[in-house]
Design a protein around this motif. Structure first.
Motif, PDB file in Angstrom:
ATOM      1  N   LYS A   1       9.953   5.706  -6.475  1.00  0.00           N
ATOM      2  CA  LYS A   1       9.619   6.255  -5.160  1.00  0.00           C
ATOM      3  C   LYS A   1      10.332   7.573  -4.884  1.00  0.00           C
ATOM      4  N   TYR A   2      11.123   8.049  -5.860  1.00  0.00           N
ATOM      5  CA  TYR A   2      11.856   9.304  -5.678  1.00  0.00           C
ATOM      6  C   TYR A   2      10.935  10.514  -5.873  1.00  0.00           C
ATOM      7  N   THR A   3      11.217  11.577  -5.162  1.00  0.00           N
ATOM      8  CA  THR A   3      10.573  12.853  -5.472  1.00  0.00           C
ATOM      9  C   THR A   3      11.231  13.419  -6.726  1.00  0.00           C
ATOM     10  N   THR A   4      10.595  14.414  -7.324  1.00  0.00           N
ATOM     11  CA  THR A   4      11.162  15.011  -8.529  1.00  0.00           C
ATOM     12  C   THR A   4      12.541  15.600  -8.255  1.00  0.00           C
ATOM     13  N   GLU A   5      12.683  16.235  -7.113  1.00  0.00           N
ATOM     14  CA  GLU A   5      13.978  16.824  -6.762  1.00  0.00           C
ATOM     15  C   GLU A   5      15.039  15.743  -6.572  1.00  0.00           C
ATOM     16  N   ALA A   6      14.621  14.644  -5.917  1.00  0.00           N
ATOM     17  CA  ALA A   6      15.563  13.554  -5.658  1.00  0.00           C
ATOM     18  C   ALA A   6      16.015  12.891  -6.959  1.00  0.00           C
ATOM     19  N   ILE A   7      15.136  12.851  -7.946  1.00  0.00           N
ATOM     20  CA  ILE A   7      15.489  12.276  -9.245  1.00  0.00           C
ATOM     21  C   ILE A   7      16.653  13.051  -9.857  1.00  0.00           C
ATOM     22  N   GLY A   8      16.607  14.374  -9.717  1.00  0.00           N
ATOM     23  CA  GLY A   8      17.680  15.202 -10.243  1.00  0.00           C
ATOM     24  C   GLY A   8      19.026  14.832  -9.648  1.00  0.00           C
ATOM     25  N   TYR A   9      19.053  14.658  -8.307  1.00  0.00           N
ATOM     26  CA  TYR A   9      20.301  14.282  -7.642  1.00  0.00           C
ATOM     27  C   TYR A   9      20.718  12.868  -8.035  1.00  0.00           C
ATOM     28  N   GLU A  10      19.746  11.986  -8.168  1.00  0.00           N
ATOM     29  CA  GLU A  10      20.036  10.600  -8.548  1.00  0.00           C
ATOM     30  C   GLU A  10      20.660  10.506  -9.934  1.00  0.00           C
ATOM     31  N   CYS A  11      20.277  11.441 -10.820  1.00  0.00           N
ATOM     32  CA  CYS A  11      20.759  11.402 -12.202  1.00  0.00           C
ATOM     33  C   CYS A  11      22.068  12.153 -12.408  1.00  0.00           C
ATOM     34  N   GLY A  12      22.592  12.758 -11.351  1.00  0.00           N
ATOM     35  CA  GLY A  12      23.903  13.388 -11.474  1.00  0.00           C
ATOM     36  C   GLY A  12      23.926  14.901 -11.388  1.00  0.00           C
ATOM     37  N   PHE A  13      22.770  15.531 -11.183  1.00  0.00           N
ATOM     38  CA  PHE A  13      22.740  16.989 -11.037  1.00  0.00           C
ATOM     39  C   PHE A  13      23.056  17.355  -9.585  1.00  0.00           C
ATOM     40  N   ASN A  14      23.778  18.448  -9.400  1.00  0.00           N
ATOM     41  CA  ASN A  14      24.203  18.807  -8.045  1.00  0.00           C
ATOM     42  C   ASN A  14      23.300  19.840  -7.385  1.00  0.00           C
TER      43      ASN A  14
ATOM     44  N   PHE B   1      26.682  17.256 -23.544  1.00  0.00           N
ATOM     45  CA  PHE B   1      26.665  15.835 -23.911  1.00  0.00           C
ATOM     46  C   PHE B   1      26.279  14.970 -22.723  1.00  0.00           C
ATOM     47  N   ILE B   2      26.887  15.186 -21.566  1.00  0.00           N
ATOM     48  CA  ILE B   2      26.592  14.382 -20.379  1.00  0.00           C
ATOM     49  C   ILE B   2      25.192  14.670 -19.854  1.00  0.00           C
ATOM     50  N   ASN B   3      24.783  15.935 -19.905  1.00  0.00           N
ATOM     51  CA  ASN B   3      23.447  16.287 -19.401  1.00  0.00           C
ATOM     52  C   ASN B   3      22.338  15.610 -20.198  1.00  0.00           C
ATOM     53  N   GLU B   4      22.586  15.331 -21.463  1.00  0.00           N
ATOM     54  CA  GLU B   4      21.575  14.627 -22.260  1.00  0.00           C
ATOM     55  C   GLU B   4      21.335  13.221 -21.719  1.00  0.00           C
ATOM     56  N   TYR B   5      22.395  12.549 -21.263  1.00  0.00           N
ATOM     57  CA  TYR B   5      22.239  11.233 -20.637  1.00  0.00           C
ATOM     58  C   TYR B   5      21.477  11.361 -19.318  1.00  0.00           C
ATOM     59  N   ARG B   6      21.820  12.383 -18.562  1.00  0.00           N
ATOM     60  CA  ARG B   6      21.154  12.587 -17.277  1.00  0.00           C
ATOM     61  C   ARG B   6      19.655  12.829 -17.453  1.00  0.00           C
ATOM     62  N   ILE B   7      19.309  13.606 -18.469  1.00  0.00           N
ATOM     63  CA  ILE B   7      17.895  13.906 -18.707  1.00  0.00           C
ATOM     64  C   ILE B   7      17.153  12.667 -19.187  1.00  0.00           C
TER      65      ILE B   7
ATOM     66  N   LYS C   1      18.855  21.358  -7.412  1.00  0.00           N
ATOM     67  CA  LYS C   1      17.504  21.293  -7.960  1.00  0.00           C
ATOM     68  C   LYS C   1      17.340  22.263  -9.118  1.00  0.00           C
ATOM     69  N   SER C   2      17.883  23.478  -8.968  1.00  0.00           N
ATOM     70  CA  SER C   2      17.720  24.505 -10.011  1.00  0.00           C
ATOM     71  C   SER C   2      18.408  24.092 -11.311  1.00  0.00           C
ATOM     72  N   THR C   3      19.605  23.505 -11.188  1.00  0.00           N
ATOM     73  CA  THR C   3      20.316  23.061 -12.394  1.00  0.00           C
ATOM     74  C   THR C   3      19.528  21.962 -13.097  1.00  0.00           C
ATOM     75  N   PHE C   4      18.981  21.044 -12.334  1.00  0.00           N
ATOM     76  CA  PHE C   4      18.185  19.958 -12.908  1.00  0.00           C
ATOM     77  C   PHE C   4      16.970  20.501 -13.650  1.00  0.00           C
ATOM     78  N   PHE C   5      16.203  21.381 -13.009  1.00  0.00           N
ATOM     79  CA  PHE C   5      14.990  21.917 -13.632  1.00  0.00           C
ATOM     80  C   PHE C   5      15.326  22.743 -14.874  1.00  0.00           C
ATOM     81  N   THR C   6      16.370  23.562 -14.773  1.00  0.00           N
ATOM     82  CA  THR C   6      16.757  24.409 -15.910  1.00  0.00           C
ATOM     83  C   THR C   6      17.211  23.566 -17.099  1.00  0.00           C
ATOM     84  N   THR C   7      18.056  22.572 -16.836  1.00  0.00           N
ATOM     85  CA  THR C   7      18.573  21.717 -17.906  1.00  0.00           C
ATOM     86  C   THR C   7      17.458  20.874 -18.512  1.00  0.00           C
TER      87      THR C   7
END
Length: 348
Positions: A309-322, A290-296, A324-330
């Protein structure tokens, strides 16, 4: 019998006898007097009778022909009780008397058949035509049960819907009975004892399953009912959904990588189990999904923002992922593509 045959007899028969005692437990001693438990008891009893007959006939071909007929007749009720047990669970044990149409006619037919054409006088008829019809009827009920469980089976391949313990158990019962059916049908090509052996094998796998699930408050074949097994009513659920959406978006709670269900429940001034009930039973989602849907959704917004101005990896951290791999997988699990491909597709 030599040692090998003794071990084969022990393993094949032990599962059947254990199944018989379990059927007594569910019928008379189970804490919850649910109709599904009675159907499960009947299913285990029919399987046990059939298996015991197979085991003793395999090791003693001179077994009483009355017992052989009883064992074969029990097969006719395996399919109906498998279907009725599954249907009772799916319908939360709310069933009317229509279940009798699956049982009483079958009992009458097999009883009349046994009286008019007893096994001891018509062995060839029973061993040929009748047995084939019995296994065909069993297969038909397996198919019907599969259709009944289609929504549950879909959850096995769904990446966003949480499957419940009881649903896993239902599927295990369904697959187990199917394996036993296959065991008996390939017996003519392998060994007659395969069906009985498969029952014991399946039985002990399910027992192991129960032992491990018990650590997670999974009561033997009866889901631990934390919320009286009821969904929150629509009007109440809609109100909670709106409050939940508003507070998560306005306060951007999803950006907290350590966010817990208790934290959100505290923000809403409700008890955690009430929020968990809403997510699991009304939305069919776990808290993390449920929370990951908001993050995505936030990640998609940032990826499409030309001023970002964020990199793709930085966007993941900005959205609440801890990570890079978790962000890309989700991201790929929810959208079907990677963040980079999503961005490129939007800006060809």
């Amino acid at each position: 019998m030599d040692l090998e045959q003794q071990l084969l007899f022990l393993f094949s028969a032990l599962g059947a006898f254990n199944g018989f005692f379990l059927s007594i437990y569910f019928a008379f001693f189970s804490k919850k007097k649910l109709i599904s438990n009675y159907f499960l008891a009947a299913l285990l009893l029919m399987l046990s009778i059939r298996i015991i007959k197979s085991v003793f006939f395999y090791f003693n071909p001179n077994l009483s022909e009355v017992f052989i007929q009883i064992g074969l007749s029990a097969c006719v009720l395996i399919g109906p009780f498998l279907y009725l047990y599954s249907k009772a669970i799916v319908q939360h044990n709310k069933m009317n008397g229509s279940w009798m149409f699956h049982v009483i006619p079958v009992i009458l037919i097999v009883t009349i058949l046994g009286l008019v054409y007893p096994y001891w006088s018509y062995k060839r008829l029973w061993s040929g035509t009748i047995v084939r019809l019995i296994y065909l009827q069993w297969l038909i009920y397996i198919v019907i049960t599969g259709i009944c469980l289609k929504d549950v089976l879909k959850k096995l391949v769904s990446k966003n819907v949480k499957i419940k313990d009881l649903e896993i158990w239902m599927i295990s019962i369904f697959v187990g009975v199917t394996i036993i059916w296959i065991g008996y049908n390939i017996g003519s090509y392998t060994s007659y004892i395969v069906g009985a052996f498969s029952f014991s094998f399946v039985f002990y796998l399910l027992v192991l399953f129960w032992v491990f699930r018990r650590k997670k408050n999974f009561l033997f074949f009866e889901e631990h009912i934390k919320y009286a097994n009821k969904k929150i009513h629509n009007s109440e659920a809609e109100s909670l959904q709106k409050r939940l959406d508003d507070i998560i978006v306005e306060k951007e709670l999803f950006k907290n990588s350590n966010l817990k269900l208790n934290d959100v429940a505290g923000q809403l001034n409700i008890v955690p189990h009430y929020l968990s009930q809403f997510l699991n039973d009304n939305l069919n989602k776990s808290f993390s999904v449920f929370i990951n849907e908001y993050r995505i959704e936030e990640a998609k917004r940032l990826l499409l923002n030309p001023n970002n101005k964020y990199t793709t990896e930085a966007i993941g951290y900005e959205c609440g992922f801890n990570s890079k791999s978790t962000f890309f997988t989700t991201f790929k699990k929810i959208t079907g593509v990677t963040p980079t491909k999503f961005k490129n597709n939007a800006n060809p």
